[in-house]
Design an enzyme around this catalytic site. Structure first.
Site, PDB file in Angstrom:
ATOM      1  N   ARG A 178       0.837  -1.222   0.000  1.00  8.73           N
ATOM      2  CA  ARG A 178       0.000   0.000   0.000  1.00  8.73           C
ATOM      3  C   ARG A 178       0.858   1.252   0.000  1.00  8.73           C
ATOM      4  O   ARG A 178       0.584   2.229  -0.701  1.00  8.73           O
ATOM      5  CB  ARG A 178      -0.885   0.001   1.253  1.00  8.73           C
ATOM      6  CG  ARG A 178      -1.980  -1.010   1.135  1.00  8.73           C
ATOM      7  CD  ARG A 178      -2.740  -1.250   2.415  1.00  8.73           C
ATOM      8  NE  ARG A 178      -3.690  -2.312   2.120  1.00  8.73           N
ATOM      9  CZ  ARG A 178      -4.182  -3.159   2.999  1.00  8.73           C
ATOM     10  NH1 ARG A 178      -3.839  -3.075   4.268  1.00  8.73           N
ATOM     11  NH2 ARG A 178      -5.030  -4.087   2.629  1.00  8.73           N
ATOM     12  N   TYR A 191      -7.200  -2.132  -5.970  1.00  6.13           N
ATOM     13  CA  TYR A 191      -6.287  -3.192  -5.480  1.00  6.13           C
ATOM     14  C   TYR A 191      -5.442  -2.717  -4.308  1.00  6.13           C
ATOM     15  O   TYR A 191      -5.523  -1.579  -3.908  1.00  6.13           O
ATOM     16  CB  TYR A 191      -5.487  -3.860  -6.585  1.00  6.13           C
ATOM     17  CG  TYR A 191      -4.552  -3.048  -7.452  1.00  6.13           C
ATOM     18  CD1 TYR A 191      -3.929  -1.896  -7.011  1.00  6.13           C
ATOM     19  CD2 TYR A 191      -4.263  -3.496  -8.745  1.00  6.13           C
ATOM     20  CE1 TYR A 191      -3.054  -1.208  -7.820  1.00  6.13           C
ATOM     21  CE2 TYR A 191      -3.383  -2.805  -9.562  1.00  6.13           C
ATOM     22  CZ  TYR A 191      -2.786  -1.665  -9.083  1.00  6.13           C
ATOM     23  OH  TYR A 191      -1.927  -0.991  -9.882  1.00  6.13           O
ATOM     24  N   GLU A 192      -4.679  -3.657  -3.767  1.00  3.28           N
ATOM     25  CA  GLU A 192      -3.975  -3.468  -2.475  1.00  3.28           C
ATOM     26  C   GLU A 192      -5.000  -3.154  -1.380  1.00  3.28           C
ATOM     27  O   GLU A 192      -4.745  -2.388  -0.464  1.00  3.28           O
ATOM     28  CB  GLU A 192      -2.926  -2.337  -2.563  1.00  3.28           C
ATOM     29  CG  GLU A 192      -1.910  -2.480  -3.668  1.00  3.28           C
ATOM     30  CD  GLU A 192      -0.761  -3.441  -3.367  1.00  3.28           C
ATOM     31  OE1 GLU A 192      -0.712  -3.981  -2.255  1.00  3.28           O
ATOM     32  OE2 GLU A 192       0.051  -3.674  -4.272  1.00  3.28           O
ATOM     33  N   GLY A 193      -6.165  -3.775  -1.491  1.00  2.00           N
ATOM     34  CA  GLY A 193      -7.277  -3.502  -0.576  1.00  2.00           C
ATOM     35  C   GLY A 193      -8.049  -2.306  -1.109  1.00  2.00           C
ATOM     36  O   GLY A 193      -7.458  -1.263  -1.408  1.00  2.00           O
TER      37      GLY A 193
END
Ligand code: FAD
Length: 571
Positions: free
Chosen positions: A263, A401-403
């Site tokens: 992140r 993405y990446e949460g």
């Protein structure tokens, strides 16, 4: 290096001075040298082949990854004993930022050196590291990370992939499907998460050559055309027990801790994207003429250049402050002691909320900035001939993405609520302040006070069930994000002003004014919503949250002029 170690979440309750935080003004000659090397590599080796990368020439992409490795750019996060450089996070983020101009090569690099390689760096046994790390650093092998499944994205622990130990105990048999896996078209080693006995979430190192591993077709995506995204299908893949990464049943630690760094790296990439977009738009605004004059002379265009400069300044301050926080913490560890990476992981986990915060702030600032910089191009911005078109398509997924940004907001709010022991009063103005930014610091302190009141009220109203009140948690996250971003920008400007001429200080004062005005607007919108959700009248404290941006119009014009003349980001 920052002088003081800051605990995660401290920014909400602690007073900081500019000496407490790391900023781009603290970059050493070594930092600047590696940044220049990356810039030159991207400019001479990658930009000229962007069209081929977009057309999925993965052979060429791999060749360039090897060239990149030869320059040492894959070594930054890896330990020295396996050929790495183990440099600080500030270097790692700086290189990531410079990769933003490299189109989808940058994403491939980010995936390889981040979620691809770090599970092995942090959790691999010595034998596993000896087997794979050198080859990853030299880009002879490329890494990928397989967490998502068709039915479990945000709910990563709901994975259905299974791992059953063979009767002779020599290997696990993996079955399942992993979805949307970056680099999967050409990666050689995959960190795959699967449940041992359908229960114990565990990470495995799976080689491409292992029988039973296959891949879906390349996804047809909105953007990221030069990045490989496929399903990874595991059909009775025999994975030797030596390839279990970390402990059985502890895969979630690996999955989430690696994502913290992922992140943060994405935040750095977004800083570079904003600088790239700004330079493209500023150049275009100087060339394009309408009504007989340069469009860059119109206030409507100039304001966009000024606002994007301010967003970039704040994003940059956020990313490198966080790098400094993590570096300061990691510098206290002894590399020669067994269990170094266990402590290292704890060091990064301490700042999980700040990593989520940096991801949300930087990706959303990038979305706004790229959209506005495309607008400067008018209809031409919609045409593939201009780099801003690709940037616009490629940017969208960064909020997913990446949460997803919703999940990251929920994570950071949950963590911060747990970290605040009780309401603490914040004094104004901050001690150690020269008074240069007294109005801005007052605003910041009022924002902190407001946040703490809302946090207290949320916990008071919902107690342990606060985590279920997502609408409220999202507003608290927005408030916390604005606090961290404004404080980072403010302290950065304070530090810079102590080192530069009066003329340059004017630029820092102007950008601080823009950052503060925006932060106040965003904060108040979130606070008003939070107050409405919690019921009752709007608290006096929000109503009294004032910020008088002195010479605001002049500040915008000053920044716009400087950006227009330089045709790039000016700080
Ligand atoms: C181009 C691309 C590359 C990718 N690369 C990789 C990779 O290399 N490796 C990998 O493992 N994954 C990868 N992913 C997967 C990515 O991480 C997931 O798409 C992401 O985590 C979201 O999962 P999902 O798509 O299943 O959405 P969902 O989880 O179904 O979410 C849908 C919506 O519901 C919301 N939502 C879901 N759960 C909650 C909740 N509890 N509370 C509130 N809101 C919620 C989400 O915020 C979102 O708005 C990639 C995805 C893309 C598009």
């Amino acid at each position: 290096m920052t002088e003081n170690i800051s605990a995660g979440g401290d920014f909400l309750v602690r007073e900081y001075t500019c000496r407490d935080i790391f900023t781009p003004e603290d970059f050493t000659d070594e930092h600047k040298q590696i940044a220049r090397t990356t810039e030159q590599f991207v400019e001479s080796e990658i930009r000229p082949i962007n069209a081929a990368i977009e057309a999925k020439d993965f052979t060429l992409l791999r060749q360039k990854l090897a060239d990149c490795a030869e320059l040492g750019l894959m070594m930054i996060d890896a330990p020295e004993e396996f050929g790495g450089l183990a440099l600080d996070k500030a270097t790692s983020m700086l290189v990531m930022e410079k990769m933003a101009c490299a189109g989808n090569f940058g994403l491939t690099y980010m995936c390889h050196t981040g979620i691809g390689m770090l599970p092995l760096v942090y959790y691999g046994t010595r034998e596993q590291q000896e087997r794979y790390l050198g080859r990853l650093i030299r880009a002879e092998m490329i890494g990928a990370y397989c967490l998502t499944e068709p039915d479990s994205g945000s709910d990563a622990l709901g994975a259905k992939a299974t791992a059953m130990l063979s009767a002779d105990g020599t290997h696990y048999i993996l079955n399942g499907t992993k979805q949307f896996i970056t680099n999967s078209g050409f990666a050689d080693i995959f960190t795959v998460f699967a449940k041992v006995d359908k229960v114990h979430f565990t990470a495995f190192l799976v080689e491409r050559s292992m029988a039973g591993l296959s891949f879906g077709p390349e996804e047809k995506k909105m953007g990221l055309h030069g990045s490989s995204t496929r399903q990874v299908i595991l059909d009775n893949v025999k994975v030797p027990v030596e390839n279990v990464l970390g402990e059985i049943g502890k895969g979630h630690k690996i999955a989430f801790n690696v994502l913290n760094v992922g992140r943060f790296k994405l935040g750095a990439l977004c800083v570079g994207q904003k600088k790239f977009a700004l330079a493209e738009a500023a150049r275009y605004a100087n060339e394009r003429r309408q009504f007989g004059v340069r469009i860059g002379s119109f206030g409507a265009i100039r304001e966009k250049l000024a606002d994007v400069t301010a967003l970039t300044f704040a994003s940059e301050a956020v990313v490198y402050r966080l790098a400094g926080m993590i570096d300061a913490r990691l510098a206290t560890l002894d590399k020669n002691v067994a269990g170094y990476y266990v402590e290292y992981q704890k060091g990064i986990e301490e700042y999980a909320a700040e990593c989520a915060l940096a991801k949300v702030f930087c990706t959303e600032a990038a979305a706004l900035a790229i959209d506005e910089m495309l607008q400067v191009h008018g209809g031409y911005g919609y045409m593939a001939e201009y780099p801003i078109e690709q940037l616009y398509r490629d940017e969208r997924v960064q909020r997913i993405y990446e949460g997803t940004n919703e999940i990251n907001r929920l994570i950071l709010s949950g963590l911060l609520l747990r970290k605040i022991p009780a309401r603490q009063s914040i004094k104004a103005p901050l001690s150690g302040s020269s008074g240069r930014f007294a109005a801005e610091q007052r605003l910041l302190n009022e924002m902190k006070g407001n946040y703490l009141s809302f946090a207290e009220k949320t916990i008071g109203t919902f107690g342990d069930k606060a985590a279920d009140e997502q609408e409220i948690l999202l507003t608290l996250a927005d408030m916390a994000i604005e606090i961290f971003a404004l404080e980072s920008a403010l302290l950065r400007a304070e530090k810079a002003c102590g080192q530069i001429s009066e003329n340059k200080q004017r630029l820092y004062r102007a950008v601080t004014s823009l950052c503060s005005f925006r932060a106040k607007q965003q904060f108040c919108a979130a606070a008003e919503k939070c107050a409405a959700f919690l019921g009752g009248a709007q608290p006096e404290s929000i109503l009294s949250l004032t910020y008088e941006a002195r010479d605001f119009l002049a500040a915008k014009k000053l920044i716009a002029d400087a950006a227009g003349q330089a045709e790039k980001y000016i700080f």
